[in-house]
Design a protein around this motif. Structure first.
Motif, PDB file in Angstrom:
ATOM      1  N   TYR A 115       0.834  -1.205   0.000  1.00  0.00           N
ATOM      2  CA  TYR A 115       0.000   0.000   0.000  1.00  0.00           C
ATOM      3  C   TYR A 115       0.866   1.251   0.000  1.00  0.00           C
ATOM      4  CZ  TYR A 115      -3.925  -3.066   1.134  1.00  0.00           C
ATOM      5  OH  TYR A 115      -4.891  -4.051   1.109  1.00  0.00           O
ATOM      6  N   VAL A 116       1.952   1.214   0.771  1.00  0.00           N
ATOM      7  CA  VAL A 116       2.856   2.366   0.792  1.00  0.00           C
ATOM      8  C   VAL A 116       3.539   2.521  -0.560  1.00  0.00           C
ATOM      9  CG1 VAL A 116       4.902   3.349   1.883  1.00  0.00           C
ATOM     10  CG2 VAL A 116       3.209   2.148   3.272  1.00  0.00           C
ATOM     11  N   TYR A 117       3.969   1.406  -1.139  1.00  0.00           N
ATOM     12  CA  TYR A 117       4.623   1.456  -2.453  1.00  0.00           C
ATOM     13  C   TYR A 117       3.659   1.936  -3.533  1.00  0.00           C
ATOM     14  CZ  TYR A 117       6.799  -0.170  -6.770  1.00  0.00           C
ATOM     15  OH  TYR A 117       7.325  -0.241  -8.035  1.00  0.00           O
ATOM     16  N   THR A 119       1.473   4.197  -3.351  1.00  0.00           N
ATOM     17  CA  THR A 119       1.399   5.660  -3.370  1.00  0.00           C
ATOM     18  C   THR A 119       2.566   6.295  -4.112  1.00  0.00           C
ATOM     19  OG1 THR A 119       2.564   5.855  -1.242  1.00  0.00           O
ATOM     20  CG2 THR A 119       0.163   5.644  -1.190  1.00  0.00           C
ATOM     21  N   SER A 123      -1.317   8.700  -7.344  1.00  0.00           N
ATOM     22  CA  SER A 123      -1.784   9.636  -6.327  1.00  0.00           C
ATOM     23  C   SER A 123      -3.265   9.906  -6.536  1.00  0.00           C
ATOM     24  CB  SER A 123      -0.998  10.951  -6.397  1.00  0.00           C
ATOM     25  OG  SER A 123      -1.242  11.608  -7.629  1.00  0.00           O
ATOM     26  N   GLY A 124      -3.894  10.517  -5.542  1.00  0.00           N
ATOM     27  CA  GLY A 124      -5.319  10.794  -5.633  1.00  0.00           C
ATOM     28  C   GLY A 124      -5.666  11.930  -6.566  1.00  0.00           C
ATOM     29  N   THR A 129      -7.361  15.714  -3.361  1.00  0.00           N
ATOM     30  CA  THR A 129      -6.491  16.060  -2.238  1.00  0.00           C
ATOM     31  C   THR A 129      -6.883  17.397  -1.636  1.00  0.00           C
ATOM     32  OG1 THR A 129      -4.669  14.847  -3.274  1.00  0.00           O
ATOM     33  CG2 THR A 129      -4.095  16.419  -1.553  1.00  0.00           C
ATOM     34  N   ASN A 153       7.388  10.205   3.461  1.00  0.00           N
ATOM     35  CA  ASN A 153       7.760   9.963   2.069  1.00  0.00           C
ATOM     36  C   ASN A 153       8.005   8.467   1.890  1.00  0.00           C
ATOM     37  OD1 ASN A 153       9.973   9.607  -0.139  1.00  0.00           O
ATOM     38  ND2 ASN A 153       9.096  11.620  -0.534  1.00  0.00           N
ATOM     39  N   PRO A 154       7.296   7.814   0.964  1.00  0.00           N
ATOM     40  CA  PRO A 154       7.456   6.354   0.816  1.00  0.00           C
ATOM     41  C   PRO A 154       8.893   5.939   0.514  1.00  0.00           C
ATOM     42  CG  PRO A 154       5.507   7.113  -0.351  1.00  0.00           C
ATOM     43  CD  PRO A 154       6.243   8.334   0.084  1.00  0.00           C
TER      44      PRO A 154
END
Length: 295
Positions: A115-117, A119, A123-124, A129, A153-154
Motif C-alpha cells: 500500500y505504501v509502495y 502511493t 496519487s489521488g 487532495t 515519504n514512501p
C-alpha cells in the motif's frame, strides 16, 4: 620495477581524481559566487556589464527591498518551525512504520508495504487532495497544512526499512532475552546504530519542508502563515508586475532591483541549508549506501 610502475600508476590516478574533483568543485562554487556577487551589485551595472565574480557598484538595494518589512522575519520563523517540527515528526513516523516492516513479524506487513509502495506510483490527484485537506480535515490557513500532507515519504520509508533490515538481528535478540520491549529495543539499541540513516533521511525531509511553497500557495491565504519560499515568490511577482507595468506605461524605473533581487532571494533561502549540510555530511554517504544494500 613492477612496484615502481604500480606506484606511478597510482599517483597518476590520484592526480586525475584530484583534477576532476577540483573542476567539479569549481563548477559548483563559481555560480554561487557569481550569484552572491550579483546580489550586491547595482541593477544597471549588471545590465550594462553582465555578471562577474566581484560586485559592480556595490549596493545593498536588493536586500533592503527584501528586509524592508517584518513579513520576511515572520516567514523565516514559519519556515524554521515547519522545517524543524516537520523533520522531527517525519522521522518519528517513518521510523515507527519502517521498523515493524523490517522485522518481518508484523501481521499483514507485506500488504502494508504494498500500500505504501502503491502511493509512489499513483496519487489521488490535486482536486480530491484539496477537497480532503481543505473541506474535510479543515486544515486551510493552518500551519499544520504545511506539514501533514508530506509527513511521510514512501521512498524514505523504504530506505529506512532497508537500513533496519541490515542491522544484525543478534542485537535485538539479545535485548529480548534480557526482557527489553520492542520500544526499548528500537530507541535504545536500533536508533543509535541508525544515526547515519537518520541524518541522511532527515536532510531529505528538511530540504522538502524548507523548499515547499506549493502547499502554501494552495491552502494559505494569511500573510503571517506564509513560509519563506511562498513569501519570496509573491514579492518577486510584485516586482516583475511593477517592471511590466512600467514598460507598458513607458515609465523608466532606474532603481527597481529585479535581477539583483532574484540573486538576493537565492542567497537568503539557501543560507540555512548550506549551514546545515556540513554537520550532516559525514553521515550522508554512509546512510545512503547502507540503506540501499539490502532489498
Amino acid at each position: 620495477m613492477n612496484n615502481i610502475r604500480e606506484s606511478r600508476t597510482d599517483k597518476t590516478l590520484i592526480m586525475v581524481c584530484y583534477v576532476v574533483i577540483f573542476v567539479f568543485t569549481a563548477a559548483c562554487i563559481i555560480p554561487f559566487i557569481i550569484a552572491l556577487s550579483a546580489s550586491f551589485s547595482h541593477e544597471m551595472a549588471i545590465l550594462r556589464y553582465g555578471f562577474s565574480l566581484f560586485p559592480r557598484d556595490f549596493t545593498l538595494a536588493a536586500y533592503e527591498v527584501l528586509f524592508q518589512t517584518n513579513q520576511i522575519y515572520q516567514s523565516y520563523g514559519v519556515s524554521i518551525f515547519v522545517t524543524a517540527f516537520g523533520t522531527i515528526a517525519s522521522l518519528l513516523v517513518t521510523v515507527m512504520l519502517a521498523y515493524p516492516l523490517a522485522t518481518g513479524k508484523l501481521k499483514y506487513g507485506n500488504k502494508i508495504a504494498f500500500y505504501v509502495y502503491f502511493t509512489m506510483l499513483f496519487s489521488g490527484g490535486l482536486i480530491p487532495t484539496y477537497m480532503l485537506i481543505a473541506r474535510y480535515l479543515q486544515l486551510r490557513n493552518s500551519i499544520f497544512v504545511l506539514i501533514l500532507p508530506i509527513l511521510i515519504n514512501p521512498w524514505n520509508m523504504f530506505l529506512m526499512r532497508n537500513f533496519f533490515a541490515s542491522v544484525p538481528a543478534s542485537l535485538s535478540e539479545s535485548a529480548r532475552i534480557d526482557g527489553a520491549s520492542e520500544i526499548s529495543i528500537l530507541f535504545k539499541i536500533i536508533l543509535p546504530v541508525a544515526t547515519p540513516a537518520l541524518a541522511a533521511i532527515g536532510l531529505f525531509y528538511a530540504l522538502a519542508y524548507w523548499n515547499n511553497w506549493f502547499l502554501a500557495m494552495l491552502y494559505i491565504d494569511r500573510p503571517h502563515l506564509q513560509p519563506l519560499q511562498a513569501m519570496i515568490m509573491t514579492m518577486m511577482r510584485n516586482v516583475e508586475f511593477m517592471a511590466q507595468m512600467a514598460g507598458q506605461l513607458r515609465i523608466q524605473i532606474m532603481d527597481l532591483p529585479s535581477i539583483t533581487m532574484r540573486m538576493a532571494t537565492a542567497m537568503v533561502t539557501i543560507g540555512p541549508i548550506v549551514l546545515l549540510y556540513p554537520f550532516l555530511q559525514r553521515y550522508f554517504t554512509s546512510g545512503i549506501m547502507v540503506g540501499s544494500v539490502k532489498g
